[in-house]
Write a protein that holds these residues in place. Sequence first.
Motif, mmCIF file in Angstrom:
data_model
loop_
_atom_site.group_PDB
_atom_site.id
_atom_site.type_symbol
_atom_site.label_atom_id
_atom_site.label_comp_id
_atom_site.label_asym_id
_atom_site.label_seq_id
_atom_site.Cartn_x
_atom_site.Cartn_y
_atom_site.Cartn_z
ATOM 1 N N ARG A 1 0.957 6.149 -7.306
ATOM 2 C CA ARG A 1 -0.109 7.125 -7.529
ATOM 3 C C ARG A 1 0.460 8.538 -7.698
ATOM 4 N NH1 ARG A 1 -5.067 6.605 -3.549
ATOM 5 N NH2 ARG A 1 -5.196 4.636 -4.637
ATOM 6 N N MET B 1 1.971 1.620 -3.411
ATOM 7 C CA MET B 1 0.835 2.030 -4.239
ATOM 8 C C MET B 1 0.709 3.560 -4.234
ATOM 9 S SD MET B 1 -3.231 1.414 -3.574
ATOM 10 C CE MET B 1 -3.133 2.446 -2.126
ATOM 11 N N PHE C 1 -0.804 -3.161 -6.441
ATOM 12 C CA PHE C 1 -0.889 -1.718 -6.273
ATOM 13 C C PHE C 1 -2.303 -1.182 -6.491
ATOM 14 C CE2 PHE C 1 3.785 -1.727 -7.663
ATOM 15 C CZ PHE C 1 4.201 -1.979 -6.367
ATOM 16 N N ASP C 2 -3.252 -2.081 -6.631
ATOM 17 C CA ASP C 2 -4.662 -1.698 -6.736
ATOM 18 C C ASP C 2 -5.260 -1.770 -5.330
ATOM 19 O OD1 ASP C 2 -7.489 -1.770 -6.956
ATOM 20 O OD2 ASP C 2 -7.374 -2.633 -8.954
ATOM 21 N N ARG D 1 0.838 -1.210 0.000
ATOM 22 C CA ARG D 1 0.000 0.000 0.000
ATOM 23 C C ARG D 1 0.869 1.255 0.000
ATOM 24 N NH1 ARG D 1 -3.413 -3.049 -2.034
ATOM 25 N NH2 ARG D 1 -4.924 -4.079 -0.714
ATOM 26 N N ARG E 1 6.011 1.749 -11.668
ATOM 27 C CA ARG E 1 5.636 0.523 -10.960
ATOM 28 C C ARG E 1 6.822 -0.386 -10.657
ATOM 29 N NH1 ARG E 1 0.656 -0.716 -10.863
ATOM 30 N NH2 ARG E 1 0.934 -2.943 -11.121
#
Length: 183
Positions: free
Chosen positions: A127, A123, A172-173, A120, A132
């Motif tokens: 964002r 992630m 990463f979603d 997270r 990535r």
Amino acid sequence: KTIPNAPPPPVDADLEILLRALRGELIVRTTARAEQDIRTAIRLASEFGYRTVLEESTEAWSALDAIVEASVPVLLSSPSRSFAGDGADVRWATARMLAQRGVPFAICSGADGGGLELAREAMFAVRFGLDRDTALRSITSEAARLLAVDDRVGALAAGLDADVVLWSGDPFDPTSSVVSVWV
């Protein structure tokens, strides 16, 4: 004057650790959140000749030129954590900024349990502009390399210890979750 047959003086374990750091045998992890602390940590490492890694460097973004010039790696604390009272100014894009300048870094969740799961944390870095692959390395192989444990962990390779995580989707979603872990 040496006393014949005298036993050697007792070893001071703390002093031995300090001497190993000053000889460059150990990497010193220096907690430095605010810009002034980061600059001080870099100055002290240079002055005394030891290798350091900056830890929990919330304001690495504001001392970026000094970090690049000193070639100091960063263990980046999550912007999702707050340090009440220390006054450090958070920037969500710090990981991207470090990557753009070629600074070796790892994303950490912190020892106090105040951070999110590493996936997270990564992630959020994605964002805010971190690519990535770099995000994934920052919580796996690069983290192990910066902590000098990459001979044991950090990658899926023969001879290394590893945990394999199966996700319900892209790690990463934010809607993905861990399905299974093989240790």
